[in-house]
Motif scaffolding. Structure first.
Motif, short mmCIF file in Angstrom:
data_model
loop_
_atom_site.label_atom_id
_atom_site.label_comp_id
_atom_site.label_asym_id
_atom_site.label_seq_id
_atom_site.Cartn_x
_atom_site.Cartn_y
_atom_site.Cartn_z
N VAL A 9 0.85 -1.19 0.00
CA VAL A 9 0.00 0.00 0.00
C VAL A 9 0.88 1.23 0.00
O VAL A 9 1.91 1.26 0.69
CB VAL A 9 -0.90 0.01 1.25
CG1 VAL A 9 -1.33 1.41 1.63
CG2 VAL A 9 -2.14 -0.85 1.04
N LEU A 10 0.51 2.23 -0.78
CA LEU A 10 1.24 3.48 -0.73
C LEU A 10 0.26 4.65 -0.75
O LEU A 10 -0.73 4.62 -1.48
CB LEU A 10 2.17 3.61 -1.95
CG LEU A 10 2.80 5.01 -2.04
CD1 LEU A 10 4.30 4.93 -2.10
CD2 LEU A 10 2.26 5.80 -3.20
N LYS A 146 5.86 0.22 -7.09
CA LYS A 146 5.06 -0.89 -7.61
C LYS A 146 3.92 -1.21 -6.64
O LYS A 146 3.67 -2.38 -6.30
CB LYS A 146 5.94 -2.13 -7.85
CG LYS A 146 7.09 -1.83 -8.81
CD LYS A 146 7.81 -3.08 -9.26
CE LYS A 146 8.95 -2.71 -10.21
NZ LYS A 146 9.67 -3.85 -10.73
N ALA A 147 3.27 -0.15 -6.18
CA ALA A 147 2.21 -0.33 -5.19
C ALA A 147 1.04 -1.09 -5.79
O ALA A 147 0.68 -0.89 -6.94
CB ALA A 147 1.74 1.04 -4.69
N GLU A 180 0.27 -1.87 -12.37
CA GLU A 180 -0.92 -1.00 -12.39
C GLU A 180 -1.59 -1.04 -11.02
O GLU A 180 -2.08 -2.09 -10.61
CB GLU A 180 -1.92 -1.54 -13.42
CG GLU A 180 -1.94 -0.80 -14.72
CD GLU A 180 -3.04 -1.31 -15.64
OE1 GLU A 180 -4.22 -1.09 -15.33
OE2 GLU A 180 -2.70 -1.94 -16.64
N PRO A 181 -1.62 0.08 -10.32
CA PRO A 181 -2.17 0.05 -8.96
C PRO A 181 -3.69 0.14 -8.95
O PRO A 181 -4.30 0.64 -9.90
CB PRO A 181 -1.60 1.34 -8.36
CG PRO A 181 -1.53 2.26 -9.54
CD PRO A 181 -1.21 1.42 -10.73
N GLN A 182 -4.27 -0.37 -7.87
CA GLN A 182 -5.71 -0.21 -7.70
C GLN A 182 -6.00 0.83 -6.62
O GLN A 182 -5.28 0.90 -5.63
CB GLN A 182 -6.32 -1.53 -7.25
CG GLN A 182 -6.51 -2.49 -8.39
CD GLN A 182 -6.94 -3.85 -7.89
OE1 GLN A 182 -6.70 -4.22 -6.74
NE2 GLN A 182 -7.56 -4.61 -8.77
N ALA A 183 -7.06 1.56 -6.84
CA ALA A 183 -7.47 2.52 -5.81
C ALA A 183 -8.19 1.78 -4.70
O ALA A 183 -8.95 0.85 -4.95
CB ALA A 183 -8.40 3.56 -6.41
N LEU A 184 -7.91 2.14 -3.46
CA LEU A 184 -8.71 1.66 -2.33
C LEU A 184 -9.52 2.86 -1.89
O LEU A 184 -9.01 3.73 -1.18
CB LEU A 184 -7.80 1.27 -1.17
CG LEU A 184 -7.30 -0.13 -0.98
CD1 LEU A 184 -6.52 -0.22 0.31
CD2 LEU A 184 -8.43 -1.13 -1.00
N LYS A 317 16.00 0.22 -6.86
CA LYS A 317 15.82 -1.03 -7.61
C LYS A 317 14.90 -0.78 -8.82
O LYS A 317 15.23 -1.17 -9.94
CB LYS A 317 15.23 -2.10 -6.69
CG LYS A 317 15.04 -3.43 -7.34
CD LYS A 317 14.91 -4.53 -6.28
CE LYS A 317 14.73 -5.90 -6.90
NZ LYS A 317 13.43 -6.06 -7.57
N THR A 318 13.79 -0.12 -8.56
CA THR A 318 12.88 0.15 -9.68
C THR A 318 13.57 0.99 -10.75
O THR A 318 13.47 0.71 -11.94
CB THR A 318 11.61 0.89 -9.21
OG1 THR A 318 11.00 0.12 -8.18
CG2 THR A 318 10.61 1.09 -10.34
#
Ligand code: TRP
Ligand code: SF4
Length: 332
Positions: A9-10, A146-147, A180-184, A317-318
Motif C-alpha cells: 500500500v502506498l 510498484k504499489a 498498475e495500482p488499484q485505488a482503495l 531497484k525500480t
C-alpha cells in the motif's frame, strides 16, 4: 529489497501542518488500519506542495514535521510502516521525468482536478508546467514502489486512473516493469466543520487533533444545529444537523440520539456536551503521544531518516530496471 508476501500500500499527503478530525476520519484511521494487513508506505508530498506554494516555501518543512507528529500520534507505526518525505528520494523526480515524456498533454488538460483548481485558485498563478504535471508526479510516487493498492478519497480517483494509463503506456513501450495500482476508495465519513461545511483548513472551521479540551468544548458549542429547533423539547431533525453527523462517528449508539432528538427528549446543549466529552476523551491518548514527540524533536528526524533509507532501497531497484528498459546508461 525483495517485495514481501503482503500486498503493498502506498499513499501520500501534502504537508498541511497540524491535522484535523476530517483528516483523521477521512484518511488516517484507514491508513492505521491498513498497517495490519499490508506492507505500507506513507509519505509527505512536499514537492506536490510546491506546485501551488512555489512563491512561499518557508512553511513547507515545519508543516511536514507537524503533520508527521500527528500521523504518529494517531497510530502510524514506524515499526510497521515506512514513513518518509518525497523530496528526499530523488528517484521520484527521475521517474517523473521519464513519465512526462510519454504522457500526452490532453490526458492532463482534461483532468477534473486540474480544471477545477484553475477556476478556484485565484490568489496564486498556477498556470505552470509543474502544476499541469501534478498527476504525473503522483503517478511516479506510486509506480516507483510498484504499489498494489492506493488508499485515496474520491477526489483523487482521476489521478489513480491516469496513473494506470501511464503505467500501461510505459509497459507497452518499454516492457512490463511497472505495476498498475488499484485505488482503495476510502469510505469517507462526513466530517462537518463548525459552520456545517466540510471540515477544511481553508474554511477555518476545523477541530484540530491538537486542540485542548476547552477549545473543543467551545468549538462544539458553536456548531449550528437543526435551525427549526428553538426549545429543547421541539422535535428535531438529526439528518440536517452537523452535530448528529459527528455523533454518528463518536457515539456508540447514534440511533438512540436520533430517536431522542426526533421526539424532543434531548436538548441540543446536552447533545453537544455528550459529543464534546467523547471527542475530548478520544483525543487524550493522541495528545499524550503528541506531547512525547514534541519533547523529542530528534525522534521525528530519526524516524523519517530510517523510512527514507528503506524507501530508497525500493526506488533504486525500480529505477535500475527502468533505466535498463529505456536502454539508458545505468552505471553501478
Ligand atoms: N494528490 C494527493 C492529495 O492531494 C497527494 C499525493 C501525492 C498522493 N502523491 C500521492 C496520494 C501518491 C496517493 C499516492 O491528497
Ligand atoms: Fe442536533 Fe443533537 Fe440538537 Fe438533535 S439534539 S438537533 S442531533 S444537536
Amino acid at each position: 529489497m525483495e517485495k514481501n508476501l503482503k500486498q503493498r500500500v502506498l499513499s501520500g499527503m501534502r504537508p498541511s501542518g497540524k491535522l484535523h478530525l476530517g483528516h483523521l476520519h477521512g484518511a488516517l484511521s484507514n491508513w492505521v488500519e491498513l498497517q495490519k494487513k499490508y506492507e505500507c508506505f506513507y509519505f509527505v508530498a512536499d514537492w506536490h506542495a510546491l506546485t501551488t506554494e512555489y512563491e512561499k516555501t518557508d512553511k513547507i518543512k515545519q508543516d511536514s514535521i507537524d503533520m508527521v507528529i500527528d500521523w504518529l500520534s494517531v497510530g502510524l507505526d514506524p515499526e510497521k510502516s515506512t514513513l518518509f518525505v518525497q523530496s528526499q528520494l530523488l528517484e521520484h523526480a527521475e521517474l517523473h521525468l521519464f513519465l512526462s515524456m510519454i504522457t500526452p498533454l490532453p490526458w492532463l488538460e482534461r483532468c477534473p482536478t486540474y480544471k477545477e483548481q484553475l477556476k478556484e485558485i485565484k490568489t496564486r498563478d498556477i498556470h505552470t508546467y509543474g502544476f499541469l504535471g501534478y498527476p504525473v508526479l503522483q503517478a511516479s510516487d506510486i509506480l516507483i514502489y510498484k504499489a498494489d493498492k492506493v488508499p485515496v478519497g474520491e477526489d483523487q480517483l482521476p489521478h489513480l486512473e491516469l496513473t494506470r494509463e501511464i503505467a500501461r503506456r510505459f509497459n507497452s513501450l518499454y516492457g512490463e516493469i511497472l505495476t498498475e495500482p488499484q485505488a482503495l476508495l476510502t469510505k469517507t465519513s462526513k466530517v462537518p466543520g463548525t459552520d456545517g461545511r466540510k471540515m477544511s483548513k481553508s474554511y477555518n472551521n476545523c477541530i484540530y487533533l491538537s486542540d485542548t479540551p476547552e477549545i473543543i468544548s467551545k468549538k462544539i458549542s458553536s456548531y449550528l444545529t437543526d435551525p427549526s429547533r428553538i426549545h429543547p423539547t421541539d422535535q428535531g431533525h438529526p439528518d440536517v444537523c452537523a452535530i448528529y453527523s459527528l455523533q454518528e462517528i463518536y457515539y456508540e449508539n447514534p440511533k438512540e440520539i436520533e430517536e431522542k432528538c426526533k421526539k424532543g427528549t434531548i436538548g441540543c446543549v446536552q447533545c453537544k456536551k455528550m459529543l464534546a466529552e467523547r471527542i475530548i476523551k478520544s483525543l487524550e491518548p493522541i495528545h499524550k503521544k503528541q506531547h512525547e514527540l514534541k519533547s523529542n524533536p530528534m525522534l521525528i528526524n530519526e524516524i523519517l531518516k530510517n523510512g527514507t533509507q528503506k524507501a530508497k532501497a525500493v526506488t533504486e531497484k525500480t529505477m535500475s530496471e527502468v533505466r535498463k528498459s529505456l536502454k539508458l546508461w545505468n552505471m553501478e
